[in-house]
Design a protein around this motif. Structure first.
Motif, PDB file in Angstrom:
ATOM      1  N   ASN A  52       0.834  -1.191   0.000  1.00  0.00           N
ATOM      2  CA  ASN A  52       0.000   0.000   0.000  1.00  0.00           C
ATOM      3  C   ASN A  52       0.874   1.248   0.000  1.00  0.00           C
ATOM      4  O   ASN A  52       2.085   1.176   0.182  1.00  0.00           O
ATOM      5  CB  ASN A  52      -0.979  -0.001   1.187  1.00  0.00           C
ATOM      6  N   TRP A  53       0.233   2.401  -0.203  1.00  0.00           N
ATOM      7  CA  TRP A  53       0.989   3.628  -0.348  1.00  0.00           C
ATOM      8  C   TRP A  53       1.774   3.971   0.921  1.00  0.00           C
ATOM      9  O   TRP A  53       2.847   4.562   0.851  1.00  0.00           O
ATOM     10  CB  TRP A  53       0.064   4.798  -0.721  1.00  0.00           C
ATOM     11  N   TYR A  85      10.754   5.481  -3.412  1.00  0.00           N
ATOM     12  CA  TYR A  85      10.162   5.046  -4.675  1.00  0.00           C
ATOM     13  C   TYR A  85      11.045   4.038  -5.410  1.00  0.00           C
ATOM     14  O   TYR A  85      10.539   3.091  -6.016  1.00  0.00           O
ATOM     15  CB  TYR A  85       9.812   6.247  -5.548  1.00  0.00           C
ATOM     16  N   LEU A  92       0.028   2.147  -7.212  1.00  0.00           N
ATOM     17  CA  LEU A  92       0.415   2.929  -6.034  1.00  0.00           C
ATOM     18  C   LEU A  92       0.919   4.328  -6.376  1.00  0.00           C
ATOM     19  O   LEU A  92       1.042   5.173  -5.488  1.00  0.00           O
ATOM     20  CB  LEU A  92       1.482   2.179  -5.241  1.00  0.00           C
ATOM     21  N   THR A  93       1.218   4.583  -7.634  1.00  0.00           N
ATOM     22  CA  THR A  93       1.752   5.899  -8.000  1.00  0.00           C
ATOM     23  C   THR A  93       0.898   6.665  -8.999  1.00  0.00           C
ATOM     24  O   THR A  93       1.109   7.861  -9.169  1.00  0.00           O
ATOM     25  CB  THR A  93       3.172   5.762  -8.593  1.00  0.00           C
ATOM     26  N   GLN A  94      -0.054   6.007  -9.661  1.00  0.00           N
ATOM     27  CA  GLN A  94      -0.764   6.675 -10.751  1.00  0.00           C
ATOM     28  C   GLN A  94      -2.279   6.564 -10.702  1.00  0.00           C
ATOM     29  O   GLN A  94      -2.945   7.046 -11.609  1.00  0.00           O
ATOM     30  CB  GLN A  94      -0.298   6.085 -12.100  1.00  0.00           C
ATOM     31  N   TYR A 129      -3.818  12.335  -5.803  1.00  0.00           N
ATOM     32  CA  TYR A 129      -2.947  12.419  -4.631  1.00  0.00           C
ATOM     33  C   TYR A 129      -1.671  11.617  -4.848  1.00  0.00           C
ATOM     34  O   TYR A 129      -0.565  12.099  -4.612  1.00  0.00           O
ATOM     35  CB  TYR A 129      -3.702  11.898  -3.399  1.00  0.00           C
ATOM     36  N   ARG A 130      -1.799  10.396  -5.302  1.00  0.00           N
ATOM     37  CA  ARG A 130      -0.633   9.531  -5.499  1.00  0.00           C
ATOM     38  C   ARG A 130       0.249  10.040  -6.631  1.00  0.00           C
ATOM     39  O   ARG A 130       1.479   9.935  -6.553  1.00  0.00           O
ATOM     40  CB  ARG A 130      -1.076   8.093  -5.762  1.00  0.00           C
ATOM     41  N   GLN A 172       2.253  12.907  -5.156  1.00  0.00           N
ATOM     42  CA  GLN A 172       3.287  12.413  -4.251  1.00  0.00           C
ATOM     43  C   GLN A 172       4.454  11.810  -5.039  1.00  0.00           C
ATOM     44  O   GLN A 172       5.614  11.962  -4.665  1.00  0.00           O
ATOM     45  CB  GLN A 172       2.718  11.367  -3.288  1.00  0.00           C
ATOM     46  N   TYR A 173       4.134  11.123  -6.109  1.00  0.00           N
ATOM     47  CA  TYR A 173       5.159  10.487  -6.940  1.00  0.00           C
ATOM     48  C   TYR A 173       5.998  11.521  -7.686  1.00  0.00           C
ATOM     49  O   TYR A 173       7.215  11.360  -7.817  1.00  0.00           O
ATOM     50  CB  TYR A 173       4.484   9.530  -7.927  1.00  0.00           C
TER      51      TYR A 173
END
Length: 161
Positions: free
Chosen positions: A54-55, A81, A96-98, A102-103, A106-107
């Protein structure tokens, strides 16, 4: 109708249990012990071989890396990352990144990512143990150990009880 079916299943289950108790009663403690050990090992193995990524893992990795003395947001972001990318599938990494704004932010933005770390630093013992374990294994494996080892310990304590 359903209630009668459930009642019938319960009656048969109790009858089977009584039958087993009469025949295996002297081995009940050993059987219970073996079942608890098997259950504990199954739960631990599931956590090790089928982890749920998870994130939060990104933030815990960065917080643990920060505990070792690294404080630059870009370095913390890159470590978290890159560690996750190296240890999870491409599909999981993409999710988890796209998968939401929000994700994505963050990425793409180490400064935004570093503002979230305060929510994870407060879990001091978890972060410090992850940082300590990261000295021996990679950060991702350290987080998996922090999931699996407590399962084993709880199973051991319950078995002894």
């Amino acid at each position: 109708m359903v209630a009668a079916l459930v009642e019938e299943i319960n009656v048969y289950s109790l009858a089977i249990g009584e039958w087993l108790l009469k025949r295996l009663g002297s081995f009940a403690a050993l059987i219970g012990f073996c079942l608890l050990i098997a259950f504990t090992l199954t739960i631990a193995a599931a956590g090790w071989f089928f982890p749920i990524n998870n994130w939060d893992m990104f933030a815990y990795l960065a917080s643990a890396h920060e505990a070792t003395g690294v404080t630059a947001p870009v370095a913390l972001h890159a470590y978290a990352y890159e560690t996750m990318r190296a240890n999870i599938s491409d599909g999981d990494f993409t999710v988890l990144t796209q998968d939401r704004e929000y994700r994505i932010r963050q990425y793409n933005d180490p400064a935004a990512f570093s503002t979230m770390l305060g929510f994870y630093r407060v879990k001091l013992l978890y972060v410090e143990i992850a940082a300590w374990l990261s000295g021996y294994v990679n950060g991702y494996t350290a987080l998996k150990l922090l999931s699996v080892v407590p399962r084993l310990l709880i199973g051991f304590v319950v078995t002894l009880w």
